[in-house]
Design an enzyme around this catalytic site. Structure first.
Site, mmCIF file in Angstrom:
data_model
loop_
_atom_site.group_PDB
_atom_site.id
_atom_site.type_symbol
_atom_site.label_atom_id
_atom_site.label_comp_id
_atom_site.label_asym_id
_atom_site.label_seq_id
_atom_site.Cartn_x
_atom_site.Cartn_y
_atom_site.Cartn_z
ATOM 1 C CE LYS A 53 -2.100 2.670 2.578
ATOM 2 N NZ LYS A 53 -1.791 3.954 1.699
ATOM 3 C CD GLU A 97 12.748 2.002 11.623
ATOM 4 O OE1 GLU A 97 13.192 2.922 12.127
ATOM 5 O OE2 GLU A 97 13.000 0.956 12.128
ATOM 6 C CB CYS A 150 12.576 10.097 8.243
ATOM 7 S SG CYS A 150 13.724 9.082 7.091
ATOM 8 C CD GLU A 152 8.836 14.085 11.363
ATOM 9 O OE1 GLU A 152 7.703 13.764 11.387
ATOM 10 O OE2 GLU A 152 9.918 13.556 10.623
HETATM 11 P P1 NAD Z 1 1.821 8.999 7.262
HETATM 12 O O1 NAD Z 1 2.022 8.305 8.467
HETATM 13 O O2 NAD Z 1 0.776 9.889 7.141
HETATM 14 O O3 NAD Z 1 1.577 7.836 6.119
HETATM 15 C C1 NAD Z 1 2.142 6.693 5.941
HETATM 16 C C2 NAD Z 1 1.701 5.824 5.324
HETATM 17 O O4 NAD Z 1 0.630 5.074 6.125
HETATM 18 C C3 NAD Z 1 0.644 6.043 4.028
HETATM 19 O O5 NAD Z 1 0.847 5.169 3.073
HETATM 20 C C4 NAD Z 1 -0.519 6.143 4.622
HETATM 21 O O6 NAD Z 1 -1.561 6.073 3.636
HETATM 22 C C5 NAD Z 1 -0.585 5.243 5.634
HETATM 23 N N1 NAD Z 1 -1.839 5.268 6.883
HETATM 24 C C6 NAD Z 1 -2.367 6.371 7.130
HETATM 25 N N2 NAD Z 1 -3.251 6.233 8.167
HETATM 26 C C7 NAD Z 1 -2.954 4.682 8.282
HETATM 27 C C8 NAD Z 1 -3.577 3.856 9.303
HETATM 28 N N3 NAD Z 1 -4.352 4.098 10.204
HETATM 29 N N4 NAD Z 1 -3.149 2.378 9.251
HETATM 30 C C9 NAD Z 1 -2.381 2.181 8.339
HETATM 31 N N5 NAD Z 1 -1.585 2.857 7.468
HETATM 32 C C10 NAD Z 1 -2.204 3.987 7.387
HETATM 33 O O7 NAD Z 1 3.391 9.644 6.912
HETATM 34 P P2 NAD Z 1 3.780 10.339 5.459
HETATM 35 O O8 NAD Z 1 3.091 11.733 5.498
HETATM 36 O O9 NAD Z 1 3.352 9.573 4.232
HETATM 37 O O10 NAD Z 1 5.177 10.544 5.864
HETATM 38 C C11 NAD Z 1 5.932 11.577 6.424
HETATM 39 C C12 NAD Z 1 6.424 10.625 7.731
HETATM 40 O O11 NAD Z 1 7.071 9.658 7.245
HETATM 41 C C13 NAD Z 1 7.519 11.735 8.562
HETATM 42 O O12 NAD Z 1 6.930 11.587 10.012
HETATM 43 C C14 NAD Z 1 8.708 11.024 8.397
HETATM 44 O O13 NAD Z 1 9.594 11.633 9.164
HETATM 45 C C15 NAD Z 1 8.445 9.609 8.391
HETATM 46 N N6 NAD Z 1 9.308 8.778 7.625
HETATM 47 C C16 NAD Z 1 10.377 8.060 8.283
HETATM 48 C C17 NAD Z 1 11.255 7.590 7.867
HETATM 49 C C18 NAD Z 1 12.061 6.596 8.511
HETATM 50 O O14 NAD Z 1 12.873 5.652 7.822
HETATM 51 N N7 NAD Z 1 12.080 6.662 9.772
HETATM 52 C C19 NAD Z 1 11.354 7.576 6.341
HETATM 53 C C20 NAD Z 1 10.749 8.404 5.746
HETATM 54 C C21 NAD Z 1 9.661 8.963 6.445
#
Ligand code: NAD
Length: 485
Positions: free
Chosen positions: A176, A250, A284, A385
């Site tokens: 997904k 992560e 991130c 963040e």
């Molecule tokens: P997000 O948490 O909004 O979404 C991530 C994914 O989760 C998307 O595919 C989204 O559709 C899905 N999602 C949303 N709600 C959900 C639920 N209730 N259950 C299951 N899946 C769900 O994050 P984003 O805005 O896409 O990305 C930004 C964040 O990601 C920032 O906090 C960033 O730091 C983090 N990030 C971390 C890393 C790492 O390796 N630690 C790498 C890249 C980004």
């Protein structure tokens, strides 16, 4: 204007729309008139079908000779490299990052598939010493259906470091992608199918939101969930998954860079600016706080501001662009809100939108690289963040003070230190609360061959990602076998 693309889910071995016909639209963040495509707004019913389909279809892949799995992943890497220019242009149009960064990301994705192609041959069991004429050994098997849920900021390289090892070890995969980057997600699955992943072994479910996410996570056949995204979503997944699913989460970061008195100020400024403004701060591992010793603070600040001033903001498809737009309206609103919070708190903005020589384009989610100076550690900007091109400089008197302030945040992903003092560098590796530690380089950027993952709120700290000890263990189950004659 280019023609709209109509994306599909891949469920039960076929490209299909959402079961209720619903769609969502994705537009180019650099040009809000440009529609990238329409994609299935999947429902919990689609989630159920996708998981059940892979659960039924995965067995042939699990039984495949590891050498064959290696060949398929290598072929996927070859296909990516053959069409990397087109793939990179699409990624830029969808996510906004400059074309050079998009090209690097697809190349890293190909490299990841090659890395895990090799790992397909290395999923080893062990034998254990026991008395008598008997044998005790462990065997490794795929966990079953692996669910990969990913963010938009690295829409193909992050999925590849989840889907690659899952497929290498013979699992079925439900993918997904983020609803912000559905086209890149579809391209990834098209390539894997073309490379020879059986139709039954993979599913693509487009869409977003808690209802769909929860339906996927709680589907009984999902045995492992590998997730990258925000702490809030990771926490929701943790709660929904229950005790019997394997989880790899992560999450966010609030990454510091500490600059000691002996640092070369030009190099320090370069490391801060690169960490803060690369990918419009949407990594991130981006640097969002710099703790600089008082004796060189003014010099470093001036140089960081000069570097911010030199950044050309624009459409990532323009070859002169150094910094693209933010990826979404929500990102745009949030980053601008945090800049307003900084102003309302009375912080000194050393560089920002008012200092730009050319105004920002108005047709996309553009913001200026922004530098706040003399920021107290209690500021919201120093603690939350932001996920945008905003960096806070903190004036500090000594190493201990810098470490103490750097460690006050909830996150612990990446951290860097700029110094020539190797003794301090070694202390830093122990003192700083982070999973990725850089000496004399920017917080962003991860080696292909090394473990990656955070601590504290940045990760649930079960298994590292990318490479190194234990990475493949997430994707396999160990059984201990006792053989007696
Ligand atoms: P997000 O948490 O909004 O979404 C991530 C994914 O989760 C998307 O595919 C989204 O559709 C899905 N999602 C949303 N709600 C959900 C639920 N209730 N259950 C299951 N899946 C769900 O994050 P984003 O805005 O896409 O990305 C930004 C964040 O990601 C920032 O906090 C960033 O730091 C983090 N990030 C971390 C890393 C790492 O390796 N630690 C790498 C890249 C980004």
């Amino acid at each position: 204007m280019s023609q709209d693309f109509i994306g599909k889910n891949f469920i039960g071995g076929a490209w299909v729309p959402a079961s209720n016909g619903g769609t969502f639209e994705r537009r180019n963040p650099a040009d809000n008139e440009d529609v990238v495509g329409h994609f299935p707004a999947s429902t919990p019913e689609d989630a159920k079908r996708a998981v059940e389909g892979v659960d039924q279809g995965r067995h042939d892949w699990a039984a495949t000779d590891p050498e064959k799995r290696m060949t398929v992943l290598e072929k996927a890497a070859d296909l990516i490299l053959e069409r990397v220019d087109d793939l990179a242009r699409e990624l830029t149009r969808e996510e906004g990052k400059p074309l050079g960064s998009a090209t690097m990301e697809w190349k890293r994705t190909a490299a990841n598939f090659r890395l895990y192609a090799g790992e397909a041959l290395r999923s080893l069991g062990e034998t254990f010493p026991v008395a008598g004429n008997s044998l005790v050994c462990s065997i490794r098997e795929p966990v079953g259906v692996v669910l990969a849920i990913t963010p938009w900021n690295f829409p193909v390289s992050i999925p590849s470091r989840k889907i690659g090892p899952a497929l290498a070890t013979g699992n079925g995969v439900v993918f997904k992608p983020s609803e912000v980057t559905p086209l890149s997600g579809q391209r990834m699955v098209e390539i894997l199918l073309e490379a020879g992943v059986p139709e039954g072994a993979i599913a693509l479910v487009q869409g977003g939101g808690a209802e769909l996410g929860t339906a996927l996570v709680t589907a009984p056949a999902v045995k492992a969930v590998t997730f990258t995204g925000s702490f809030a979503t990771g926490s929701a997944i943790h709660q929904a998954a229950g005790p019997s699913k394997r989880l790899q989460l992560e999450m966010g970061g609030k990454n510091p860079c500490i600059v000691l008195e002996d640092a070369d100020t030009e190099r320090a400024a370069q490391i801060i600016a690169q960490g803060a403004f690369n990918l419009t701060g949407q990594a991130c591992t981006a640097t969002s706080r710099a703790f600089v010793m008082d004796s060189i603070y003014d010099e470093v600040l001036e140089k960081v501001v000069n570097k911010a001033r030199a950044i050309k903001v624009g459409n990532g498809l323009d070859k002169n662009t150094k910094m693209g737009p933010l990826a979404t309206q929500a990102q745009f609103d949030k980053v601008r809100e945090m800049i307003e919070v900084g102003k309302a708190e009375g912080l000194r903005m050393a560089y920002g939108a008012d200092d730009l020589e050319t105004p920002l384009p108005q047709n996309g989610f553009y913001v200026a690289p922004t530098v706040f100076a003399d920021v107290p550690n209690s500021s919201r900007l120093a603690q939350e963040e932001i996920f945008g091109p905003v960096v806070c400089l903190h004036r500090v008197n000594n190493y201990e003070d810098a470490i103490r302030q750097a460690n006050t945040v909830e996150y612990g992903l990446a951290a860097s230190l700029v110094t020539r003092d190797m003794g301090r560098a070694l202390s830093f590796a122990h003192d700083i609360e982070a999973g990725v530690i850089k000496i004399n380089s920017a917080t962003g950027g991860v080696a292909l061959t090394a473990p990656f993952g955070g601590i504290k709120h940045s990760s649930n700290q079960t298994y590292k990602e990318q490479a190194g000890h234990g990475v493949m263990d997430f994707y396999t189950t160990t059984k201990t076998v006792y053989l007696a004659n």
